[in-house]
Motif scaffolding. Structure first.
Motif, PDB file in Angstrom:
ATOM      1  N   ASP A 169       6.139   1.070  -9.365  1.00 31.90           N
ATOM      2  CA  ASP A 169       6.618  -0.235  -8.979  1.00 31.90           C
ATOM      3  C   ASP A 169       6.324  -0.520  -7.536  1.00 31.90           C
ATOM      4  N   LYS A 170       6.703   0.163  -6.659  1.00 30.43           N
ATOM      5  CA  LYS A 170       6.720  -0.084  -5.082  1.00 30.43           C
ATOM      6  C   LYS A 170       5.484  -0.253  -4.502  1.00 30.43           C
ATOM      7  N   CYS A 171       4.111  -0.049  -5.152  1.00 31.10           N
ATOM      8  CA  CYS A 171       2.976  -0.347  -4.800  1.00 31.10           C
ATOM      9  C   CYS A 171       1.812  -0.681  -5.782  1.00 31.10           C
ATOM     10  N   ARG A 211      -3.050   2.560 -11.183  1.00 32.37           N
ATOM     11  CA  ARG A 211      -3.087   1.425  -9.452  1.00 32.37           C
ATOM     12  C   ARG A 211      -4.496   2.088  -8.730  1.00 32.37           C
ATOM     13  N   PRO A 212      -5.092   1.300  -8.210  1.00 29.90           N
ATOM     14  CA  PRO A 212      -6.466   1.277  -7.434  1.00 29.90           C
ATOM     15  C   PRO A 212      -6.926   2.443  -6.491  1.00 29.90           C
ATOM     16  N   GLY A 245       4.535   0.287   1.152  1.00 31.64           N
ATOM     17  CA  GLY A 245       5.150   0.389  -0.099  1.00 31.64           C
ATOM     18  C   GLY A 245       6.355   1.593  -0.346  1.00 31.64           C
ATOM     19  N   ALA A 246       5.207   2.713  -0.071  1.00 32.04           N
ATOM     20  CA  ALA A 246       5.827   3.816   0.335  1.00 32.04           C
ATOM     21  C   ALA A 246       4.757   4.994   1.123  1.00 32.04           C
ATOM     22  N   VAL A 280       0.579  -1.060  -0.581  1.00 28.61           N
ATOM     23  CA  VAL A 280      -0.026  -0.030   0.037  1.00 28.61           C
ATOM     24  C   VAL A 280       1.063   1.317  -0.064  1.00 28.61           C
ATOM     25  N   GLY A 281       0.732   2.082  -1.270  1.00 31.17           N
ATOM     26  CA  GLY A 281       1.170   3.550  -1.036  1.00 31.17           C
ATOM     27  C   GLY A 281      -0.008   4.111   0.022  1.00 31.17           C
ATOM     28  N   ILE A 282       0.292   5.398   0.987  1.00 30.43           N
ATOM     29  CA  ILE A 282      -0.286   5.880   1.814  1.00 30.43           C
ATOM     30  C   ILE A 282       0.543   7.297   1.377  1.00 30.43           C
TER      31      ILE A 282
END
Length: 248
Positions: free
Chosen positions: A67-69, A93-94, A30-31, A4-6
């Motif tokens: 690429d991280k999320c 990404r969603p 992820g980020a 998850v990217g926050i």
């Protein structure tokens, strides 16, 4: 493992979600993205928690984190979303919007994003609030034809939007039930109140019906966040979704 990217991870809501996910076994962070110029930029994620070194460096640029999320959770503000829109489109990404205060101009952009990826707009992650909205609709049908309706909502003193997104969702639920009269909203911001919402229906017969939802901890919020993350990761088609789609 779902990454998850926050976005807005150094704000109050973002930190709550970071602390909830930091040690989760099936979901990782992820980020974490914060605003440009923030003192947190370049620091380890552990500066937001009591945990040891997390190995995630806080960034100020959303573009390039794709690429991280596997998905993003936006905890920023309505106007910040407009600044991040192009990056969300590029990252493909969603996106889960955990913030509120959207005006028509923001919702137009969210709809455009939802034509490309799955998007959830969720002003409140509480499963209890979803059931609360269903009860309100029933009450409006039974008693609301000639009643005066007031919505009273309480939140902590740091919450900026008045009325809250949940209060607006309550008003929408009432109108969906056919209620056409004016709805009066009262917003209280004080202390560390997690969240309370009350709906009063006062009739001309000098009777009052009150339906309330009170959150005593963030446990229900946490469960709702996890369910929303799992739910959106199962959605392969783009579209705009809400709390009713997730908790139905």
């Amino acid at each position: 493992m779902t990454r998850v990217g926050i976005v807005g991870g150094t704000g109050k809501l973002g930190r709550d979600i970071v602390k909830m996910l930091i040690d989760h076994k099936e979901i990782s962070i992820g980020a974490v993205v914060t605003r440009k110029g923030s003192s947190f930029v370049g620091k380890d994620l552990s500066t937001l928690t009591d945990n040891g070194i997390a190995g995630v460096v806080i960034e100020d640029e959303l573009l390039g984190t794709g690429d991280k999320c596997d998905l993003y959770m936006d905890c920023t503000s309505a106007d910040s979303f407009l600044d991040n829109y192009d990056a969300y489109v590029e990252n493909k990404r969603p996106v889960i919007f955990a913030t509120t205060g959207f005006e028509p101009v923001h919702m137009d952009k969210i709809q455009q994003l939802a034509e490309r990826v799955p998007v959830v707009v969720c002003p409140n992650f509480s499963i209890g609030v979803y059931k609360f909205l269903k009860l309100i609709k029933l009450a409006a049908v039974e008693f609301g034809v000639s009643a005066d309706i007031d919505i009273i909502e309480y939140h902590h003193k740091f919450k900026k939007d008045k009325p809250s997104g949940t209060a607006l969702a309550i008003a929408d639920a009432l109108r969906d039930s056919g209620f056409e009269r004016d709805i009066t909203m009262h917003s209280v911001r004080a202390g560390n109140i997690i969240g309370e919402h009350h709906v009063q229906l006062t009739t001309d017969d000098n009777e009052r019906i009150e339906i309330s939802h009170k959150a005593y901890s963030r446990e229900g919020f946490s469960k709702g966040v996890l369910e929303t993350i799992h739910w959106i990761m199962q959605k392969e088609e783009a579209g705009l979704y809400g709390i009713g789609d997730i908790f139905r």
